[in-house]
Design an enzyme around this catalytic site. Sequence first.
Site, PDB file in Angstrom:
ATOM      1  N   ASP A  30      20.088 -14.900 -11.351  1.00 40.50           N
ATOM      2  CA  ASP A  30      19.988 -15.006 -10.334  1.00 40.50           C
ATOM      3  C   ASP A  30      19.086 -14.975  -9.856  1.00 40.50           C
ATOM      4  OD1 ASP A  30      19.053 -12.891 -10.526  1.00 40.50           O
ATOM      5  OD2 ASP A  30      20.533 -10.570  -9.985  1.00 40.50           O
ATOM      6  N   ASP A 107       8.131   5.129 -10.430  1.00 39.16           N
ATOM      7  CA  ASP A 107       7.254   5.171  -9.910  1.00 39.16           C
ATOM      8  C   ASP A 107       8.400   5.672  -8.477  1.00 39.16           C
ATOM      9  OD1 ASP A 107       5.885   4.024  -7.529  1.00 39.16           O
ATOM     10  OD2 ASP A 107       5.203   2.184  -8.089  1.00 39.16           O
ATOM     11  N   ASP A 209       3.393   7.405  -5.386  1.00 42.75           N
ATOM     12  CA  ASP A 209       2.273   6.315  -4.808  1.00 42.75           C
ATOM     13  C   ASP A 209       2.705   6.427  -3.249  1.00 42.75           C
ATOM     14  OD1 ASP A 209       3.139   3.708  -3.238  1.00 42.75           O
ATOM     15  OD2 ASP A 209       4.547   4.362  -1.781  1.00 42.75           O
ATOM     16  N   GLU A 268      -1.110   6.990  -6.154  1.00 43.75           N
ATOM     17  CA  GLU A 268      -2.092   5.832  -5.693  1.00 43.75           C
ATOM     18  C   GLU A 268      -2.024   7.174  -4.348  1.00 43.75           C
ATOM     19  OE1 GLU A 268      -1.127   1.948  -3.736  1.00 43.75           O
ATOM     20  OE2 GLU A 268       0.382   3.861  -3.198  1.00 43.75           O
ATOM     21  N   HIS A 330       0.489  -5.143  -7.787  1.00 43.01           N
ATOM     22  CA  HIS A 330       1.308  -5.703  -6.964  1.00 43.01           C
ATOM     23  C   HIS A 330       0.441  -5.595  -5.276  1.00 43.01           C
ATOM     24  CE1 HIS A 330       2.165  -2.122  -6.174  1.00 43.01           C
ATOM     25  NE2 HIS A 330       2.839  -1.930  -5.300  1.00 43.01           N
ATOM     26  N   ASP A 331      -0.481  -4.813  -5.046  1.00 39.28           N
ATOM     27  CA  ASP A 331      -0.229  -4.797  -3.564  1.00 39.28           C
ATOM     28  C   ASP A 331      -1.731  -5.415  -3.132  1.00 39.28           C
ATOM     29  OD1 ASP A 331       1.767  -3.343  -2.680  1.00 39.28           O
ATOM     30  OD2 ASP A 331       0.365  -1.553  -3.469  1.00 39.28           O
TER      31      ASP A 331
HETATM   32  C1  NOJ Z   1       1.796   1.155  -1.804  1.00 33.79           C
HETATM   33  C2  NOJ Z   1       2.623   0.672  -3.097  1.00 33.79           C
HETATM   34  O1  NOJ Z   1       1.749   0.346  -3.721  1.00 33.79           O
HETATM   35  C3  NOJ Z   1       2.584  -0.781  -1.624  1.00 33.79           C
HETATM   36  O2  NOJ Z   1       3.456  -1.570  -2.486  1.00 33.79           O
HETATM   37  C4  NOJ Z   1       3.929   0.061  -0.725  1.00 33.79           C
HETATM   38  O3  NOJ Z   1       4.310  -1.163   0.014  1.00 33.79           O
HETATM   39  C5  NOJ Z   1       3.618   1.293  -0.471  1.00 33.79           C
HETATM   40  N1  NOJ Z   1       2.516   2.350  -0.773  1.00 33.79           N
HETATM   41  C6  NOJ Z   1       4.460   2.057   0.625  1.00 33.79           C
HETATM   42  O4  NOJ Z   1       5.302   2.699  -0.016  1.00 33.79           O
END
Ligand code: NOJ
Length: 550
Positions: A30, A107, A209, A268, A330-331
């Site tokens: 998919d 996570d 998070d 984080e 990933h950010d």
């Molecule tokens: C941090 C995460 O790493 C990110 O990807 C997310 O958009 C924000 N927190 C909100 O949860």
Amino acid sequence: MTLLQPNTPWWQSAIVYQIYPWSFQDSNGDGIGDLPGIISRLDYLNGSPDSLGVDAIWLSPIYPSPMHDFGYDVSDYCNIDPRFGTLADFDRLVSEAHRRGIRVVMDLVLNHTSNQHPWFIESRSSRTSAKRDWYYWADGKSGRRPPNNWAARFGGSAWTHDPHTGQYYLHSFLSEQPDLNWANPAVRDAVFGVVRFWLDRGVDGFRLDAINWLGKDTSWPDNPRRLAWRSYYRQIHRYDRDQPHTHEALRALRSSLKDREDILLVGETSSDTSGGPAAFYGNGSNELHEVFDFRLLRSDWHPDTFRRLILDSDRAVPQGGWPPVVFSNHDQSRHIDRYGAGGEAIRRARATALLLFTLRGTPFVYYGEELGLRDGRLRRADLHDPYTIRYWPWKTGRDPARTPMPWDDSPQAGFTTGRPWLPLSQAWRQTNVAGEQRDPGSILSLYKRLIRMKKGSNALTVGTYHPVDGGPPECLFFIRETLVDGQRDALFIAVNFSAHTQKISLQTVHSELGRTGTLILSTDTQRAEGPWTADHFLLGPDEGIVVSVA
Ligand code: NOJ
């Protein structure tokens, strides 16, 4: 090799690998990665002689979600999104991972849920609903204005008006991500129940998070203003983050896990968090075990910046806490793209890898960085992430760093038999696992060597960090060492941050190590390793080396 301190918690000597589930491996065509796909690739990570050798995987969210924020908007904390599989797949993933010596870190998104979570649906249903105060609701100011000036991290006001009950709800991120009210003990209990649910399924830790967002000043004062380009930074986040109440919540979480001190809690926080990320270690043994410090993810490739930030974050960790080391996630744009654009990019990525595994702390590898995977060159029509779309094309955004893992040079890079949800990063025919496994000079081979070197060295795992001054200003020098029963195990590490060759005198190394060393690793594949006897050493452009006492 047996480590000198066998009782240290597992994460102090572990390498953690972050999997972005959307993009690791698709098993059903998919175009979206899934849990059976991850299981089929576990041998790549550990358990066979050819493996990378990581000890844990951190899975970005896999819970059911409407995916406005790609899983960081959870609509059910105790299940798996059907895109990724089932709870049975998850159980199989845990047991297959454990069988290969890989721990599993989930996570955990505690600041907010999805607006589709049953808790929020109930909360929103009426002002008198039993779950009304599971979220933050407030009256607006006259003239249809939100309760205060707080800005959401992803743009616009942090308040959204709900016509059904005539009040505003708070969301620190997207309006689809209402913030949970952590002052409510019922919320706390429900979340601690979620933690137990996953512990009972065998998970080994949690990445928490946006953890500095938990507490809020519920007298709702305006944040003070300041000048900045984007609305979020046009205010000092004095009242909507970093509140004393957050620490209380973390202490409560930690003490609820008294019977499970083997569980990693890594948090984080934002890089501009007041008091610095280290505040969330508490006294070192009552809040988080590890806290990300993202300042190096925002820095330029400059020795002064690295020198200052590394020392600063190393010193800030209290006794009992342990630093994570991370350069990509990933950010953010991938570090290979952040630190250089031209021919130097790969050299700098190699030098960064050397830092990742030689600095003090737990290395966190973001999937694909071990291949030198670049940010995808995406078109507007390819984008999915609302934050990336909002600031496109002025800011690179997050989708470019989330492209599928390139496994080989077959169609769709072995990631899927269908159409990948995001296009492959451009150079996948050269940058892929199969090709790099065969090439001893590849960045993947360098990662493997560094991982094996770190695991075999007490100095690199549990040793102290201390900077060495006196070298060329373009270079970063430091020592990692352990001293046990008068026996010194020391390594000298040098990285050249310039595009020019730099001379290191043997004297500098000699006075630090006590005697001449042996070059055990260089990021330059042409460099001959072995005893260092000449009176100086020429460190090539962006080259990193590790020298040990013979
Ligand atoms: C941090 C995460 O790493 C990110 O990807 C997310 O958009 C924000 N927190 C909100 O949860």
